[in-house]
Enzyme design. Structure first.
Site, PDB file in Angstrom:
ATOM      1  CD  GLU A 105      50.770 125.802  -2.511  1.00 32.24           C
ATOM      2  OE1 GLU A 105      50.174 124.958  -3.177  1.00 32.24           O
ATOM      3  OE2 GLU A 105      50.387 127.051  -2.481  1.00 32.24           O
ATOM      4  CG  ASP A 134      48.857 125.700  -6.665  1.00 31.28           C
ATOM      5  OD1 ASP A 134      48.599 124.992  -5.870  1.00 31.28           O
ATOM      6  OD2 ASP A 134      47.898 126.242  -7.547  1.00 31.28           O
TER       7      ASP A 134
END
Length: 235
Positions: free
Chosen positions: A126, A54
């Site tokens: 991610e 992220d």
């Protein structure tokens, strides 16, 4: 697919990246639900990789916007980034490269169509970004995101100003064409004081161009503006 005999070769060929750390790559696909039923599994869940991914994805997006869209403001960057790294966009990118087929899930998640779950797919994308970053560095992660997430999608978002809220987009169009601002009027309020629903109408001059509802006046205004934009009226 046998959870302990993944063949990641098709994925590596598809994205053009190979991994020597097979355990790290496998860890990308370990959903926490799987560990509830396999407590002695040799890997933890992919949540730490997701956390790192992220952050890496946020930096990649920021650098890309800074490099390619000098004319935009910091506020635009923030809105564009939110548009491109939202769950739906990440899940779509994950689905396009088939990440769902490699997931290790609980029986419940499997039955609940977890391989197509947007949140799970987005988290896995991610985690894969983090895996690429750890093994191959930032540049390779940057190129992967550019190829498999941005593609033409980010340019489309910027060109059509899809990162702007419906209310902001409508205001810009109306102001450019008519030199006036849209006006919003609350036309109805229903429900108890602590849980109201608002209906708002948006006008250009005296012409009604959209109506929307929401649990706040702001939400109702955005819904009304969206309706106006969807009609593609010749304002």
């Amino acid at each position: 697919m046998n959870s302990q005999k993944h063949d990641f070769t098709p994925l590596e060929k598809l994205i053009g990246i190979s991994f020597s750390n097979r355990q790290l790559l496998e860890n990308v696909f370990v959903h926490r639900s799987f560990l509830n039923e396999n407590k002695n599994y040799h890997l933890s869940s992919n949540e730490k990789l997701e956390f790192l991914g992220d952050s890496v994805l946020s930096l990649i997006t920021s650098i890309y916007l800074f490099k390619h869209y000098h004319e935009l403001s910091e506020g635009d960057y923030t809105d564009i980034k939110a548009s491109i790294v939202r769950t739906e966009s990440l899940a779509e990118a994950a689905a396009e490269i088939g990440l769902g087929s490699y997931l290790l899930l609980s029986k419940g998640e499997e039955k609940g169509n977890g391989r197509r779950n947007s949140n799970i797919l987005a988290d896995t994308f991610e985690a894969l970004v983090a895996c690429i970053f750890i093994e191959h560095g930032f540049e390779q992660a940057y190129n992967f995101v550019r190829s498999h997430l941005f593609k033409e999608k980010l340019d489309t978002i910027v060109k059509n100003k899809l990162y702007m809220s419906p209310k902001s987009r409508l205001q810009e169009i109306v102001q450019a064409r008519h030199k006036i601002l849209p006006t919003y009027k609350v036309t109805e309020e229903t429900g108890p004081e602590h849980s109201k629903t608002f209906t708002v109408s948006v006008y250009i001059a005296d012409s009604l161009v959209g109506t929307g509802t929401g649990t706040s006046k702001k939400m109702a205004e955005e819904a009304a503006a969206k309706k106006a934009l969807e009609k593609e009226l010749n304002f």
